[in-house]
Design a protein around this motif. Structure first.
Motif, PDB file in Angstrom:
ATOM      1  N   GLU A  15     153.674  50.679  10.017  1.00  0.00           N
ATOM      2  CA  GLU A  15     154.560  51.810  10.016  1.00  0.00           C
ATOM      3  C   GLU A  15     155.584  51.975   9.009  1.00  0.00           C
ATOM      4  OE1 GLU A  15     158.126  52.622  13.226  1.00  0.00           O
ATOM      5  OE2 GLU A  15     156.513  51.537  13.934  1.00  0.00           O
ATOM      6  N   TYR A  16     155.771  50.819   7.976  1.00  0.00           N
ATOM      7  CA  TYR A  16     156.558  51.068   6.882  1.00  0.00           C
ATOM      8  C   TYR A  16     156.085  51.895   5.728  1.00  0.00           C
ATOM      9  CZ  TYR A  16     153.733  47.491   4.521  1.00  0.00           C
ATOM     10  OH  TYR A  16     152.762  46.901   4.043  1.00  0.00           O
ATOM     11  N   LEU A  17     154.704  52.120   5.854  1.00  0.00           N
ATOM     12  CA  LEU A  17     153.882  53.295   4.938  1.00  0.00           C
ATOM     13  C   LEU A  17     154.077  54.653   5.357  1.00  0.00           C
ATOM     14  CD1 LEU A  17     150.912  51.090   3.990  1.00  0.00           C
ATOM     15  CD2 LEU A  17     152.922  51.358   2.804  1.00  0.00           C
ATOM     16  N   LEU A  18     154.320  54.848   6.773  1.00  0.00           N
ATOM     17  CA  LEU A  18     154.445  56.162   7.192  1.00  0.00           C
ATOM     18  C   LEU A  18     155.795  56.971   6.729  1.00  0.00           C
ATOM     19  CD1 LEU A  18     153.069  55.603  10.781  1.00  0.00           C
ATOM     20  CD2 LEU A  18     151.846  56.663   8.834  1.00  0.00           C
ATOM     21  N   PRO A  19     155.817  57.965   6.155  1.00  0.00           N
ATOM     22  CA  PRO A  19     156.883  58.718   5.660  1.00  0.00           C
ATOM     23  C   PRO A  19     157.773  59.117   7.017  1.00  0.00           C
ATOM     24  CG  PRO A  19     155.038  60.271   5.525  1.00  0.00           C
ATOM     25  CD  PRO A  19     154.597  58.793   5.926  1.00  0.00           C
ATOM     26  N   ASP A  20     159.182  59.087   6.937  1.00  0.00           N
ATOM     27  CA  ASP A  20     160.036  59.564   8.103  1.00  0.00           C
ATOM     28  C   ASP A  20     159.718  61.050   8.447  1.00  0.00           C
ATOM     29  OD1 ASP A  20     161.474  57.124   7.589  1.00  0.00           O
ATOM     30  OD2 ASP A  20     163.019  58.070   6.196  1.00  0.00           O
ATOM     31  N   LEU A  34     150.634  57.797   1.652  1.00  0.00           N
ATOM     32  CA  LEU A  34     150.869  56.439   2.395  1.00  0.00           C
ATOM     33  C   LEU A  34     150.736  55.349   1.421  1.00  0.00           C
ATOM     34  CD1 LEU A  34     148.763  57.573   5.298  1.00  0.00           C
ATOM     35  CD2 LEU A  34     150.927  57.668   5.364  1.00  0.00           C
ATOM     36  N   SER A  35     150.717  55.608   0.214  1.00  0.00           N
ATOM     37  CA  SER A  35     150.342  54.446  -0.905  1.00  0.00           C
ATOM     38  C   SER A  35     149.378  53.515  -0.608  1.00  0.00           C
ATOM     39  CB  SER A  35     151.831  53.803  -0.844  1.00  0.00           C
ATOM     40  OG  SER A  35     153.010  54.398  -1.240  1.00  0.00           O
ATOM     41  N   ILE A  36     148.257  54.114  -0.045  1.00  0.00           N
ATOM     42  CA  ILE A  36     147.146  53.039   0.299  1.00  0.00           C
ATOM     43  C   ILE A  36     146.140  53.437  -0.761  1.00  0.00           C
ATOM     44  CG2 ILE A  36     145.072  52.818   1.801  1.00  0.00           C
ATOM     45  CD1 ILE A  36     146.981  53.710   4.188  1.00  0.00           C
ATOM     46  N   TYR A  37     145.816  52.365  -1.768  1.00  0.00           N
ATOM     47  CA  TYR A  37     144.963  52.434  -2.910  1.00  0.00           C
ATOM     48  C   TYR A  37     144.330  51.325  -3.274  1.00  0.00           C
ATOM     49  CZ  TYR A  37     148.777  50.286  -5.425  1.00  0.00           C
ATOM     50  OH  TYR A  37     149.932  49.332  -5.807  1.00  0.00           O
ATOM     51  N   GLY A  38     143.555  51.232  -4.233  1.00  0.00           N
ATOM     52  CA  GLY A  38     142.944  49.848  -4.694  1.00  0.00           C
ATOM     53  C   GLY A  38     142.453  48.988  -3.498  1.00  0.00           C
ATOM     54  N   ASP A  39     142.775  47.758  -3.509  1.00  0.00           N
ATOM     55  CA  ASP A  39     141.856  46.793  -2.516  1.00  0.00           C
ATOM     56  C   ASP A  39     142.573  47.078  -1.183  1.00  0.00           C
ATOM     57  OD1 ASP A  39     140.869  45.399  -4.625  1.00  0.00           O
ATOM     58  OD2 ASP A  39     142.191  43.829  -4.793  1.00  0.00           O
ATOM     59  N   PHE A  65     140.489  57.029  -4.799  1.00  0.00           N
ATOM     60  CA  PHE A  65     141.608  56.058  -4.995  1.00  0.00           C
ATOM     61  C   PHE A  65     141.777  55.529  -6.536  1.00  0.00           C
ATOM     62  CE2 PHE A  65     140.154  55.659  -0.379  1.00  0.00           C
ATOM     63  CZ  PHE A  65     141.065  56.048   0.265  1.00  0.00           C
ATOM     64  N   SER A  66     142.888  55.146  -6.707  1.00  0.00           N
ATOM     65  CA  SER A  66     143.310  54.519  -7.897  1.00  0.00           C
ATOM     66  C   SER A  66     142.815  53.144  -7.861  1.00  0.00           C
ATOM     67  CB  SER A  66     144.679  54.809  -8.397  1.00  0.00           C
ATOM     68  OG  SER A  66     144.910  56.066  -8.383  1.00  0.00           O
ATOM     69  N   LYS A  67     142.619  52.360  -8.833  1.00  0.00           N
ATOM     70  CA  LYS A  67     142.412  50.880  -8.812  1.00  0.00           C
ATOM     71  C   LYS A  67     143.791  50.217  -8.479  1.00  0.00           C
ATOM     72  CE  LYS A  67     138.201  50.919 -11.772  1.00  0.00           C
ATOM     73  NZ  LYS A  67     137.748  50.703 -13.076  1.00  0.00           N
ATOM     74  N   PHE A  71     151.497  48.112 -11.688  1.00  0.00           N
ATOM     75  CA  PHE A  71     152.385  49.224 -11.973  1.00  0.00           C
ATOM     76  C   PHE A  71     151.989  50.550 -11.365  1.00  0.00           C
ATOM     77  CE2 PHE A  71     151.637  46.227 -15.748  1.00  0.00           C
ATOM     78  CZ  PHE A  71     152.889  46.038 -16.040  1.00  0.00           C
ATOM     79  N   TYR A  72     151.935  50.460  -9.975  1.00  0.00           N
ATOM     80  CA  TYR A  72     151.498  51.571  -9.231  1.00  0.00           C
ATOM     81  C   TYR A  72     152.647  52.633  -9.311  1.00  0.00           C
ATOM     82  CZ  TYR A  72     150.128  54.688  -5.409  1.00  0.00           C
ATOM     83  OH  TYR A  72     149.761  55.885  -4.746  1.00  0.00           O
TER      84      TYR A  72
END
Length: 101
Positions: A15-20, A34-39, A65-67, A71-72
Protein backbone atom coordinates in the motif's frame (compact mmCIF):
# COMPACT_ATOMS: atom_id res chain seq x y z
CA UNK A 1 -17.97 -0.42 -10.82
CA UNK A 2 -14.67 -1.86 -9.61
CA UNK A 3 -12.51 -3.94 -11.94
CA UNK A 4 -11.97 -7.33 -10.23
CA UNK A 5 -8.75 -8.16 -12.10
CA UNK A 6 -7.12 -4.82 -11.21
CA UNK A 7 -8.33 -5.18 -7.63
CA UNK A 8 -6.53 -8.54 -7.34
CA UNK A 9 -3.39 -7.18 -9.01
CA UNK A 10 -3.34 -4.28 -6.52
CA UNK A 11 -3.29 -6.83 -3.68
CA UNK A 12 0.27 -7.73 -4.77
CA UNK A 13 1.49 -4.14 -4.37
CA UNK A 14 2.37 -2.82 -0.90
CA UNK A 15 0.00 0.00 0.00
CA UNK A 16 2.82 2.44 0.72
CA UNK A 17 3.86 2.27 -2.94
CA UNK A 18 0.43 3.31 -4.19
CA UNK A 19 0.01 7.03 -4.90
CA UNK A 20 -2.62 8.94 -2.94
CA UNK A 21 -4.30 9.97 -6.17
CA UNK A 22 -4.50 6.73 -8.07
CA UNK A 23 -6.23 8.32 -11.04
CA UNK A 24 -6.99 5.75 -13.69
CA UNK A 25 -5.66 2.53 -12.16
CA UNK A 26 -5.00 0.84 -15.48
CA UNK A 27 -2.61 3.66 -16.44
CA UNK A 28 -0.39 3.34 -13.34
CA UNK A 29 3.14 2.44 -14.46
CA UNK A 30 5.06 -0.09 -12.39
CA UNK A 31 8.43 1.64 -12.42
CA UNK A 32 7.55 5.30 -12.81
CA UNK A 33 4.43 5.52 -10.61
CA UNK A 34 4.87 2.60 -8.20
CA UNK A 35 8.69 2.53 -7.89
CA UNK A 36 8.86 -1.17 -8.74
CA UNK A 37 12.21 -1.80 -10.48
CA UNK A 38 15.28 -4.02 -10.36
CA UNK A 39 15.05 -7.12 -8.17
CA UNK A 40 11.69 -5.97 -6.80
CA UNK A 41 10.31 -5.98 -10.36
CA UNK A 42 11.55 -9.53 -10.90
CA UNK A 43 9.96 -10.65 -7.61
CA UNK A 44 6.71 -8.83 -8.39
CA UNK A 45 6.40 -10.31 -11.89
CA UNK A 46 7.17 -13.81 -10.56
CA UNK A 47 4.43 -13.50 -7.92
CA UNK A 48 2.07 -12.04 -10.52
CA UNK A 49 2.84 -14.92 -12.89
CA UNK A 50 2.15 -17.59 -10.28
CA UNK A 51 -0.96 -15.98 -8.82
CA UNK A 52 -2.64 -15.36 -12.18
CA UNK A 53 -1.08 -18.27 -14.12
CA UNK A 54 0.46 -15.92 -16.68
CA UNK A 55 3.35 -17.05 -18.89
CA UNK A 56 6.21 -14.55 -18.54
CA UNK A 57 8.94 -16.69 -20.08
CA UNK A 58 9.37 -14.36 -23.07
CA UNK A 59 9.39 -11.16 -20.99
CA UNK A 60 12.50 -9.02 -21.48
CA UNK A 61 12.82 -7.26 -18.10
CA UNK A 62 15.40 -4.81 -19.44
CA UNK A 63 12.81 -3.50 -21.90
CA UNK A 64 10.59 -2.30 -19.01
CA UNK A 65 12.68 -1.98 -15.84
CA UNK A 66 15.84 -0.24 -14.65
CA UNK A 67 18.45 -2.26 -12.80
CA UNK A 68 18.69 -2.23 -9.03
CA UNK A 69 20.66 0.72 -7.71
CA UNK A 70 21.09 2.56 -4.45
CA UNK A 71 20.76 5.77 -6.43
CA UNK A 72 17.23 5.20 -7.68
CA UNK A 73 16.20 8.76 -6.83
CA UNK A 74 18.64 9.91 -9.54
CA UNK A 75 17.25 7.41 -12.03
CA UNK A 76 13.77 8.79 -11.44
CA UNK A 77 14.93 12.17 -12.70
CA UNK A 78 17.36 10.93 -15.35
CA UNK A 79 15.47 7.91 -16.61
CA UNK A 80 17.19 6.13 -19.45
CA UNK A 81 15.32 6.52 -22.70
CA UNK A 82 14.02 3.48 -24.56
CA UNK A 83 12.35 1.94 -21.48
CA UNK A 84 8.79 1.02 -22.27
CA UNK A 85 6.32 1.64 -19.44
CA UNK A 86 4.56 -1.45 -18.09
CA UNK A 87 1.15 -0.49 -16.71
CA UNK A 88 -1.45 -2.20 -14.56
CA UNK A 89 -3.57 -2.24 -17.71
CA UNK A 90 -0.83 -4.28 -19.42
CA UNK A 91 -0.93 -6.72 -16.51
CA UNK A 92 -4.72 -6.90 -16.73
CA UNK A 93 -4.47 -7.79 -20.44
CA UNK A 94 -1.81 -10.40 -19.58
CA UNK A 95 -4.21 -12.04 -17.13
CA UNK A 96 -6.88 -12.20 -19.82
CA UNK A 97 -4.42 -13.49 -22.46
CA UNK A 98 -2.42 -15.65 -20.02
CA UNK A 99 0.83 -14.22 -21.40
CA UNK A 100 3.04 -11.18 -20.72
CA UNK A 101 5.76 -10.25 -23.21
Amino acid sequence: MENPILTHILELIPEYLLPDDKGELSELRLEEDLSIYGDDAVDFIEKFSVRFEVDVEGLDFSKYFSKETSFYFLKKHFKPKNKKPLTLGDLERAVINRKLE
